[in-house]
Design an enzyme around this catalytic site. Structure first.
Site: not given
Length: 293
Positions: A140, A168
């Site tokens: 992320y 992400k």
């Protein structure tokens, strides 16, 4: 390009809120109900205990209990990821092992925040998590919150590990994402609602969406149209979501706060505060207009 993009966790994922009771304790039953609705309305997978899930203020036990409750509700056919990243590597490794035991299909690993480690330290941290369980990782990258970027060159190296399979992306760097997409098999998921369709169009895997908590069908619709070759329709549908996305994600309030203002999901935990009446009314109006469009 999207037809061949790797999608290890599905295409349309929701960054799910964590429901609380009116008194502020975890409400796993409400979590089950909400997760079932998300799946029924078009979410391929669910990310639990991420930023939207208020991970900084939920305990390890609460994270595990929510994961187990949602797994029992949606069964084994829906990918569930659990957020485990944080500023403390030892705590992150502990959470990773706990998530594996509770039934997660993958781990969402945010870069260490606050301490702002250099790239070599970020890389070492992700690799430690990758070696701690048998689960695949979604890295992320959200420098606006963590204070540190996961640079494209670091992602290129991390992609060599077999369990680092996805990103992400909240970097707002479409060129950097394109560079990594061209040179690796990493699945890129948009974490910025306004870039869901643009990133998908250049080979992204899909999205991890906060807005999908309240409008899963409407968030998914542009990608469905794009896959069907209706690019003009995809752009039009994407435009319909713009006002709600703006109010939920770019109004100065965290997405957790704005999502819970539209859901019967209990309060947010301090230091967050609920949306005020004016903000809540504006959100409700934009939400109703989107549903009516």
């Amino acid at each position: 390009m999207t037809a061949t993009a790797p999608r290890p966790f599905g295409r349309t994922l929701c960054a799910m809120i964590t429901p609380f009771t009116a008194a502020g304790s975890l409400d796993p039953d409400a979590g089950r109900v909400h997760a079932a609705r998300l799946v029924a309305e078009g979410c391929d997978g669910i990310v639990l205990s991420g930023t939207t899930g208020e991970s900084p203020t939920t305990t390890d036990a609460e994270k595990s209990a929510l994961l187990r409750a949602v797994r029992a509700e949606v069964g084994d056919g829906v990918p569930l990821l659990s957020g485990v990243g944080g500023p403390d590597t030892a705590a992150t490794l502990r959470l990773a092992r706990q998530a594996e035991e509770a039934g997660a299909d993958g781990l969402l690993v945010v870069s260490p925040y606050y301490s702002r480690p250099p790239q070599a330290a970020v890389e070492a941290y992700v690799l430690r998590v990758a070696e701690s369980t048998g689960l695949p990782l979604m890295v992320y990258d959200i420098p606006g919150r963590t204070g540190v970027r996961i640079e494209p060159e670091t992602l290129l190296r991390l992609a060599e590990h077999p369990r680092v399979v996805a990103v992400k992306d909240c970097s707002y760097d479409l060129l950097g994402a394109t560079k990594v997409l061209a040179r690796t098999s990493l699945a890129y998921y948009s974490g910025c609602e306004e870039l869901n369709l643009p990133l998908y169009a250049v080979g992204g895997a899909g999205y991890v969406s906060t807005v999908a908590n309240v409008a899963p069908c409407q968030v998914r619709a542009p990608l469905d149209a794009f896959d069907a070759g209706r690019t003009d329709e995809a752009a039009r549908l994407n435009g319909l979501t713009a006002r709600l996305v703006e109010l939920m994600m770019a109004s100065g309030l965290p997405g957790t706060v704005t999502a819970k203002a539209l859901l019967d999901a209990g309060p947010v935990r301090e230091p967050l505060q609920p949306a005020g009446r004016e903000a809540a009314d504006g959100l409700r109006k934009a939400y109703e207009e989107l549903l009516a469009a």
